[in-house]
Write a protein that holds these residues in place. Structure first.
Motif: not given
Lengths: 115, 112
Positions: B41-65
């Motif tokens: 299947e194709g990639p499914v987008l979860l999140v985009t991070v843009v700013t240095g140091g940015e943290v985004k949360k998606l339920k139990r997933l935490t993304f950091q740039f």
């Protein structure tokens, strides 16, 4: 939820034949892309398309490849004379507008097998 | 040539465990996107991070740039079998290019 749709899901073709892979991007999107993924390898950029012309292409996208947006909805990738090494998953993607951080939304892909 | 290295390449854990996967580069990216891809299947987008140091949360997933916008991490808390899949990071290069540069991915298996 709007999605990018691709047809066919699987295409088998003989070496040297032309193939056209079709995509319907999300309707209000302005940027369109083709990527490919050879089995077990990274997803690789092929070409981006904006305002009815190619805006960027990779080294992979040689004279055997072309893209077209023949009407307001379809976006096609043509491979003029397929080679064995063109066998891969081909993904179409679209983005809502031209800005630096725009996200790309991918279709389900077309598996191209060249025999 | 911009490269994104993902680690680990494979990760197999038990349900309920926490995990972190990494995406590293020597290049600076204007933004970084995380995708999840199922086989065939194709990639499914979860999140985009843009700013240095940015943290985004998606339920139990935490993304950091990373502060320098060269690296990113994905942390999953209390992993579930439904989290099993291939996680891809993809960076958008600077200088006006519109292409995404992908890593090879981390194949995560969460065992019940």
């Amino acid at each position: 939820e709007p999605e990018v749709t691709q047809t066919p899901s699987h295409q088998v073709t003989q070496m040297g034949q032309e193939v056209i892979l079709r995509c319907v991007p999300i309707s209000n999107h302005l940027y369109f892309y083709w990527y490919r993924q050879i089995l077990g390898q990274k997803v690789e950029f092929l070409v981006s398309f904006y305002n009815n012309e190619i805006s960027e292409k990779s080294e992979i996208f040689d004279d055997q490849f072309s893209v077209e947006r023949p009407d307001g909805s379809n976006f096609t990738l043509k491979i003029r004379s397929t080679k064995l090494e063109d066998s891969a998953m081909y993904f179409c993607a679209s983005s809502p507008r031209r800005r630096r951080h725009t996200e790309a939304f991918f279709g389900q892909g077309t598996r191209l097998t060249v025999v | 040539t911009q490269l994104l290295e993902q680690s680990p390449q494979f990760l197999s854990i038990q349900e309920g465990e926490n995990l972190t996967v990494y995406c590293n580069s020597s290049s600076v990216f204007s933004s970084l996107q995380w995708y999840r891809q199922e086989p065939g299947e194709g990639p499914v987008l979860l999140v985009t991070v843009v700013t240095g140091g940015e943290v985004k949360k998606l339920k139990r997933l935490t993304f950091q740039f990373g502060d320098a916008r060269k690296d990113s991490s994905l942390h999953i808390t209390a992993a579930q079998p439904g989290d099993t899949g291939l996680y891809l990071c993809a960076g958008m290069t600077q200088g006006g290019s519109e292409k995404l540069v992908f890593g090879k991915g981390t194949k995560l298996t969460v065992n019940p």
